[in-house]
Motif scaffolding. Structure first.
Motif, PDB file in Angstrom:
ATOM      1  N   GLY A   1       0.779  -1.227   0.000  1.00 56.17           N
ATOM      2  CA  GLY A   1       0.000   0.000   0.000  1.00 56.17           C
ATOM      3  C   GLY A   1       0.810   1.275   0.000  1.00 56.17           C
ATOM      4  N   HIS A   2       2.118   1.163  -0.184  1.00 54.99           N
ATOM      5  CA  HIS A   2       2.988   2.332  -0.194  1.00 54.99           C
ATOM      6  C   HIS A   2       3.776   2.377  -1.501  1.00 54.99           C
ATOM      7  N   VAL A   3       3.941   3.577  -2.035  1.00 54.98           N
ATOM      8  CA  VAL A   3       4.713   3.754  -3.258  1.00 54.98           C
ATOM      9  C   VAL A   3       6.184   3.540  -2.919  1.00 54.98           C
ATOM     10  N   VAL A   4       6.823   2.625  -3.631  1.00 58.25           N
ATOM     11  CA  VAL A   4       8.232   2.342  -3.358  1.00 58.25           C
ATOM     12  C   VAL A   4       9.146   2.693  -4.524  1.00 58.25           C
ATOM     13  N   GLU A   5       8.579   2.812  -5.731  1.00 60.19           N
ATOM     14  CA  GLU A   5       9.413   3.136  -6.880  1.00 60.19           C
ATOM     15  C   GLU A   5       8.579   3.819  -7.956  1.00 60.19           C
ATOM     16  N   THR A   6       9.146   4.874  -8.542  1.00 63.77           N
ATOM     17  CA  THR A   6       8.476   5.563  -9.643  1.00 63.77           C
ATOM     18  C   THR A   6       9.384   5.690 -10.865  1.00 63.77           C
ATOM     19  N   ASN A   7      10.652   5.397 -10.722  1.00 64.28           N
ATOM     20  CA  ASN A   7      11.593   5.490 -11.834  1.00 64.28           C
ATOM     21  C   ASN A   7      11.275   4.391 -12.846  1.00 64.28           C
ATOM     22  N   ARG A   8      10.964   4.782 -14.073  1.00 68.27           N
ATOM     23  CA  ARG A   8      10.529   3.821 -15.092  1.00 68.27           C
ATOM     24  C   ARG A   8      11.555   2.727 -15.349  1.00 68.27           C
ATOM     25  N   SER A   9      12.816   3.083 -15.444  1.00 65.12           N
ATOM     26  CA  SER A   9      13.856   2.083 -15.721  1.00 65.12           C
ATOM     27  C   SER A   9      13.944   1.064 -14.603  1.00 65.12           C
ATOM     28  N   ARG A  10      13.869   1.526 -13.367  1.00 66.21           N
ATOM     29  CA  ARG A  10      13.943   0.597 -12.225  1.00 66.21           C
ATOM     30  C   ARG A  10      12.701  -0.281 -12.133  1.00 66.21           C
ATOM     31  N   VAL A  11      11.548   0.303 -12.454  1.00 62.56           N
ATOM     32  CA  VAL A  11      10.303  -0.470 -12.417  1.00 62.56           C
ATOM     33  C   VAL A  11      10.343  -1.583 -13.464  1.00 62.56           C
ATOM     34  N   LEU A  12      10.892  -1.268 -14.625  1.00 65.46           N
ATOM     35  CA  LEU A  12      10.914  -2.240 -15.722  1.00 65.46           C
ATOM     36  C   LEU A  12      12.095  -3.201 -15.669  1.00 65.46           C
ATOM     37  N   ALA A  13      13.070  -2.988 -14.786  1.00 69.54           N
ATOM     38  CA  ALA A  13      14.262  -3.835 -14.710  1.00 69.54           C
ATOM     39  C   ALA A  13      13.937  -5.326 -14.550  1.00 69.54           C
ATOM     40  N   PRO A  14      13.036  -5.725 -13.640  1.00 66.62           N
ATOM     41  CA  PRO A  14      12.742  -7.166 -13.531  1.00 66.62           C
ATOM     42  C   PRO A  14      12.149  -7.758 -14.807  1.00 66.62           C
ATOM     43  N   LEU A  15      11.295  -7.002 -15.487  1.00 68.61           N
ATOM     44  CA  LEU A  15      10.709  -7.504 -16.732  1.00 68.61           C
ATOM     45  C   LEU A  15      11.741  -7.576 -17.842  1.00 68.61           C
ATOM     46  N   THR A  16      12.631  -6.606 -17.883  1.00 67.53           N
ATOM     47  CA  THR A  16      13.695  -6.622 -18.876  1.00 67.53           C
ATOM     48  C   THR A  16      14.570  -7.857 -18.678  1.00 67.53           C
ATOM     49  N   ALA A  17      14.909  -8.149 -17.420  1.00 68.83           N
ATOM     50  CA  ALA A  17      15.712  -9.341 -17.115  1.00 68.83           C
ATOM     51  C   ALA A  17      14.943 -10.614 -17.471  1.00 68.83           C
ATOM     52  N   LEU A  18      13.669 -10.646 -17.174  1.00 73.63           N
ATOM     53  CA  LEU A  18      12.835 -11.807 -17.491  1.00 73.63           C
ATOM     54  C   LEU A  18      12.743 -12.002 -19.015  1.00 73.63           C
ATOM     55  N   ASP A  19      12.581 -10.922 -19.745  1.00 80.30           N
ATOM     56  CA  ASP A  19      12.520 -11.003 -21.209  1.00 80.30           C
ATOM     57  C   ASP A  19      13.824 -11.526 -21.796  1.00 80.30           C
ATOM     58  N   LYS A  20      14.944 -11.141 -21.230  1.00 82.89           N
ATOM     59  CA  LYS A  20      16.246 -11.608 -21.721  1.00 82.89           C
ATOM     60  C   LYS A  20      16.397 -13.108 -21.476  1.00 82.89           C
ATOM     61  N   MET A  21      15.874 -13.601 -20.365  1.00 81.71           N
ATOM     62  CA  MET A  21      15.955 -15.031 -20.068  1.00 81.71           C
ATOM     63  C   MET A  21      15.094 -15.839 -21.022  1.00 81.71           C
ATOM     64  N   VAL A  22      13.970 -15.273 -21.433  1.00 83.76           N
ATOM     65  CA  VAL A  22      13.039 -15.976 -22.317  1.00 83.76           C
ATOM     66  C   VAL A  22      13.584 -16.052 -23.737  1.00 83.76           C
ATOM     67  N   ASP A  23      14.263 -14.989 -24.176  1.00 86.21           N
ATOM     68  CA  ASP A  23      14.791 -14.939 -25.552  1.00 86.21           C
ATOM     69  C   ASP A  23      15.913 -15.908 -25.786  1.00 86.21           C
TER      70      ASP A  23
END
Length: 138
Positions: free
Chosen positions: A116-138
């Motif tokens: 219930g608390h905002v912990v991150e708003t930086n777009r690059s940091r928010v997307l970092a886990p998905l970027t890493a996940l996408d690299k593993m899938v490719d």
């Protein structure tokens, strides 16, 4: 504190819901229906902040979707309003206007809001886990 986040279409159908405090499943449907009815019935020239029972609702419309956030009275409405906009910008950056996978939307939301608390708003940091996940899938 953020209590819940809903993403609904113009017909009032819930497309995504995330609760940050326990709400019984039987009460969720009624809560969502009331909240959606309250927000969708408002005119475009009306304020996007609504008092609703023991919540304040902050909502924004993007094309055919409404994003509604239920918060406590102590939460700053403008910061939540900006958080919603930032959330949509992150979705837009990641999905590039392509129909998206709700699992990934949940990951993005979880990176931005925890307990219930905002912990991150930086777009690059928010997307970092998905970027890493996408690299593993490719």
């Amino acid at each position: 504190m953020i209590k819940f986040v809903l993403m609904v279409n113009r017909q009032g159908q819930t497309r995504l819901s995330r609760y940050f405090q326990p709400v019984e499943l039987s009460r969720r449907a009624a809560l969502e229906a009331d909240v959606v009815r309250c927000c969708l019935s408002r005119k475009k020239d009306q304020c996007s902040f609504v008092e609703y029972k023991d919540y304040k609702l902050v909502y924004r419309q993007y094309a055919a979707l409404y994003i509604v956030v239920g918060v406590t009275d102590s939460e700053n409405e403008l910061s939540v309003y900006e958080l919603v906009h930032n959330f949509v910008e992150v979705l837009d950056k990641y999905f590039s206007r392509i129909m998206f996978n709700l699992d990934r939307v949940h990951i993005i939301l979880d990176e931005m809001i925890q307990n219930g608390h905002v912990v991150e708003t930086n777009r690059s940091r928010v997307l970092a886990p998905l970027t890493a996940l996408d690299k593993m899938v490719d």
